[in-house]
Design an enzyme around this catalytic site. Structure first.
Site, PDB file in Angstrom:
ATOM      1  N   HIS A  53     -44.085  12.812  -9.087  1.00  0.00           N
ATOM      2  CA  HIS A  53     -42.751  13.444  -9.263  1.00  0.00           C
ATOM      3  C   HIS A  53     -42.953  14.652  -8.506  1.00  0.00           C
ATOM      4  O   HIS A  53     -43.737  15.263  -7.910  1.00  0.00           O
ATOM      5  CB  HIS A  53     -42.762  13.896 -10.772  1.00  0.00           C
ATOM      6  CG  HIS A  53     -43.696  14.541 -11.134  1.00  0.00           C
ATOM      7  ND1 HIS A  53     -44.625  14.481 -12.223  1.00  0.00           N
ATOM      8  CD2 HIS A  53     -44.149  15.939 -10.818  1.00  0.00           C
ATOM      9  CE1 HIS A  53     -45.133  15.464 -12.290  1.00  0.00           C
ATOM     10  NE2 HIS A  53     -45.122  16.550 -11.682  1.00  0.00           N
TER      11      HIS A  53
HETATM   12  P1  TYD Z   1     -46.335  14.182 -17.120  1.00  0.00           P
HETATM   13  O1  TYD Z   1     -45.452  14.816 -16.559  1.00  0.00           O
HETATM   14  O2  TYD Z   1     -46.282  12.503 -17.303  1.00  0.00           O
HETATM   15  O3  TYD Z   1     -47.912  14.380 -16.787  1.00  0.00           O
HETATM   16  P2  TYD Z   1     -48.511  13.860 -15.221  1.00  0.00           P
HETATM   17  O4  TYD Z   1     -47.510  14.582 -14.307  1.00  0.00           O
HETATM   18  O5  TYD Z   1     -49.847  14.963 -15.034  1.00  0.00           O
HETATM   19  O6  TYD Z   1     -49.068  12.600 -15.074  1.00  0.00           O
HETATM   20  O7  TYD Z   1     -46.600  14.355 -18.766  1.00  0.00           O
HETATM   21  C1  TYD Z   1     -47.187  13.630 -19.744  1.00  0.00           C
HETATM   22  C2  TYD Z   1     -46.494  13.922 -21.013  1.00  0.00           C
HETATM   23  O8  TYD Z   1     -46.772  15.392 -21.477  1.00  0.00           O
HETATM   24  C3  TYD Z   1     -45.082  13.670 -21.028  1.00  0.00           C
HETATM   25  O9  TYD Z   1     -44.798  13.420 -22.356  1.00  0.00           O
HETATM   26  C4  TYD Z   1     -44.620  15.293 -20.941  1.00  0.00           C
HETATM   27  C5  TYD Z   1     -45.561  15.977 -21.705  1.00  0.00           C
HETATM   28  N1  TYD Z   1     -45.811  17.408 -21.002  1.00  0.00           N
HETATM   29  C6  TYD Z   1     -45.383  18.603 -21.904  1.00  0.00           C
HETATM   30  O10 TYD Z   1     -44.831  18.370 -22.918  1.00  0.00           O
HETATM   31  N2  TYD Z   1     -45.437  19.784 -21.421  1.00  0.00           N
HETATM   32  C7  TYD Z   1     -45.887  20.061 -20.190  1.00  0.00           C
HETATM   33  O11 TYD Z   1     -46.058  21.127 -19.503  1.00  0.00           O
HETATM   34  C8  TYD Z   1     -46.278  18.853 -19.454  1.00  0.00           C
HETATM   35  C9  TYD Z   1     -46.907  19.113 -18.028  1.00  0.00           C
HETATM   36  C10 TYD Z   1     -46.156  17.616 -20.004  1.00  0.00           C
END
Ligand code: TYD
Length: 139
Positions: A53
């Protein structure tokens, strides 16, 4: 402090003595923004690709405080660079509006992420095409 908002590796001050290591990260000093959020990622298998992303507003610093991982950064204009995170006193600064993939996690990887914003799912761009389009329209 360097203010330029471009991807770069950061080295943090280390205070080691015979009791062990201590690494220091101060917001707006060693970290080029005021830290509003921290989270960490561990237990990801080597084949997992996370991230995938871009963020419209958030800036991040990623540090493998244990183990190793890689970060591939794409600028949406055809340039991509892979960075290895494998030292607890070294991190990578990621400005807003870059595409990032985190992968090749070692079994003992603990990837600490410091962010300039509180979490807002609305500022995440999860389609690469949408990211490229947002770059050219400025939004
Ligand atoms: P995600 O953005 O998919 O993580 P990565 O980019 O590391 O693969 O986030 C995973 C889950 O955690 C998603 O349900 C959103 C949640 N999340 C939060 O609630 N707060 C945060 O600060 C972050 C980064 C993720």
């Amino acid at each position: 402090m360097q203010k330029e908002k471009k991807v770069r590796m950061l080295n943090f001050p280390e205070r080691g003595d015979d009791r062990g290591h201590l690494v220091i990260m101060e917001g707006e000093k060693d970290i080029p923004f005021a830290i509003k959020r921290a989270f960490y990622i561990y237990g990801s298998e080597a084949k997992v690709v996370r991230g995938q992303h871009a963020n419209r507003r958030s800036e991040f610093v990623l540090i493998n405080v244990a183990g190793k991982s890689k970060v591939k950064v794409r600028d949406g204009k055809g340039n991509e660079t892979v960075y290895c995170l494998d030292r607890p006193h070294t991190g990578i600064y990621l400005p807003s509006m870059v595409w990032k993939d985190m992968y090749d996690f070692s079994q003992d990887s603990v990837l600490l992420v410091l962010a300039s914003t509180h979490y807002d799912p609305e500022e995440y761009i999860r389609s690469y095409e949408e990211f490229v389009a947002a770059l050219s329209t400025g939004g």
